[in-house]
Design a protein around this motif. Structure first.
Motif, PDB file in Angstrom:
ATOM      1  N   ILE A   1      -8.678-141.030  74.549  1.00 28.53           N
ATOM      2  CA  ILE A   1      -8.965-142.447  74.771  1.00 28.53           C
ATOM      3  C   ILE A   1      -7.960-142.982  75.789  1.00 28.53           C
ATOM      4  O   ILE A   1      -6.768-142.654  75.720  1.00 28.53           O
TER       5      ILE A   1
ATOM      6  N   ILE B   1      -6.187-146.409  76.792  1.00 21.32           N
ATOM      7  CA  ILE B   1      -5.952-147.746  76.245  1.00 21.32           C
ATOM      8  C   ILE B   1      -6.366-148.786  77.283  1.00 21.32           C
ATOM      9  O   ILE B   1      -5.945-148.733  78.437  1.00 21.32           O
TER      10      ILE B   1
ATOM     11  N   ASP C   1      -7.331-154.001  74.365  1.00 19.97           N
ATOM     12  CA  ASP C   1      -6.726-153.435  73.152  1.00 19.97           C
ATOM     13  C   ASP C   1      -5.333-154.005  72.898  1.00 19.97           C
ATOM     14  O   ASP C   1      -4.778-153.824  71.818  1.00 19.97           O
TER      15      ASP C   1
ATOM     16  N   ARG D   1      -6.717-152.835  66.479  1.00 21.01           N
ATOM     17  CA  ARG D   1      -7.504-152.043  67.432  1.00 21.01           C
ATOM     18  C   ARG D   1      -7.415-150.553  67.100  1.00 21.01           C
ATOM     19  O   ARG D   1      -8.373-149.818  67.284  1.00 21.01           O
ATOM     20  N   TYR D   2      -6.247-150.107  66.609  1.00 23.23           N
ATOM     21  CA  TYR D   2      -6.129-148.710  66.189  1.00 23.23           C
ATOM     22  C   TYR D   2      -7.110-148.405  65.061  1.00 23.23           C
ATOM     23  O   TYR D   2      -7.737-147.355  65.038  1.00 23.23           O
TER      24      TYR D   2
ATOM     25  N   MET E   1     -10.424-147.803  66.393  1.00 18.47           N
ATOM     26  CA  MET E   1     -10.468-146.467  67.010  1.00 18.47           C
ATOM     27  C   MET E   1     -10.613-145.387  65.945  1.00 18.47           C
ATOM     28  O   MET E   1     -11.369-144.420  66.114  1.00 18.47           O
TER      29      MET E   1
ATOM     30  N   ASP F   1     -14.192-145.329  64.528  1.00 20.21           N
ATOM     31  CA  ASP F   1     -15.069-144.587  65.447  1.00 20.21           C
ATOM     32  C   ASP F   1     -14.800-143.084  65.346  1.00 20.21           C
ATOM     33  O   ASP F   1     -15.735-142.278  65.391  1.00 20.21           O
ATOM     34  N   SER F   2     -13.548-142.713  65.209  1.00 22.73           N
ATOM     35  CA  SER F   2     -13.189-141.296  65.127  1.00 22.73           C
ATOM     36  C   SER F   2     -13.764-140.643  63.872  1.00 22.73           C
ATOM     37  O   SER F   2     -14.169-139.476  63.911  1.00 22.73           O
TER      38      SER F   2
ATOM     39  N   HIS G   1      -5.963-139.120  60.278  1.00 20.40           N
ATOM     40  CA  HIS G   1      -5.982-139.309  61.732  1.00 20.40           C
ATOM     41  C   HIS G   1      -4.551-139.160  62.241  1.00 20.40           C
ATOM     42  O   HIS G   1      -3.609-139.659  61.612  1.00 20.40           O
TER      43      HIS G   1
ATOM     44  N   LEU H   1      -2.669-139.867  65.938  1.00 26.19           N
ATOM     45  CA  LEU H   1      -2.761-140.326  67.316  1.00 26.19           C
ATOM     46  C   LEU H   1      -1.553-139.790  68.053  1.00 26.19           C
ATOM     47  O   LEU H   1      -0.403-140.011  67.632  1.00 26.19           O
TER      48      LEU H   1
END
Length: 136
Positions: free
Chosen positions: A8, A10, A14, A25-26, A29, A32-33, A95, A97
């Protein structure tokens, strides 16, 4: 364990006025992930799954995160996602990141496999074994 990885960039939208990603916003994300992880594992979109299974979605019932390194507009990050545990009707998604290869955020979600009954009420239902089998 099946891991889905996605890159992604940024975007300006965001970020907060300080120029770093606004934390909700995370979570978008990561949401969606989770959908992308299931799409990869099952070979169909979440929408297609609702058409083929007794399934209405997997609502989030718990989320926690540890923020280690901030991200800013223009940063390229990678989100790695995988199911860490399946239970009868709920499951946990991990998750990670990564920013420049460094762990920036750890997040764990708990979700419930759900179906809308005839009265329109959402209820947890057992996760089908054929779904679970796609994640090993």
């Amino acid at each position: 364990m099946l891991i889905n990885s996605r890159s992604i960039r940024i975007q300006w939208g965001d970020c907060d006025p300080m120029g770093i990603v606004f934390f909700p916003r995370y979570f978008a994300m990561f949401d969606d992930s989770t959908s992308m992880l299931f799409e990869r594992a099952l070979g169909m979109s979440k929408f297609e799954l609702t058409q083929r299974q007794e399934f209405s979605g997997f609502p989030l019932v718990d989320i926690r995160a540890r923020f280690l390194v901030p991200s800013r507009f223009g940063d390229d990050v990678v989100i790695e996602s995988g199911v860490s545990e399946f239970r009868r009707s709920s499951f946990d998604v991990q998750h990670r990141l990564l920013k420049s290869g460094e762990l920036a955020i750890e997040c764990q979600e708990t979700r419930v496999w759900s179906f809308k009954d005839a009265d329109g009420r959402i209820k947890g239902v057992p996760i089908p074994e054929e779904i679970r089998a796609k994640f090993v």
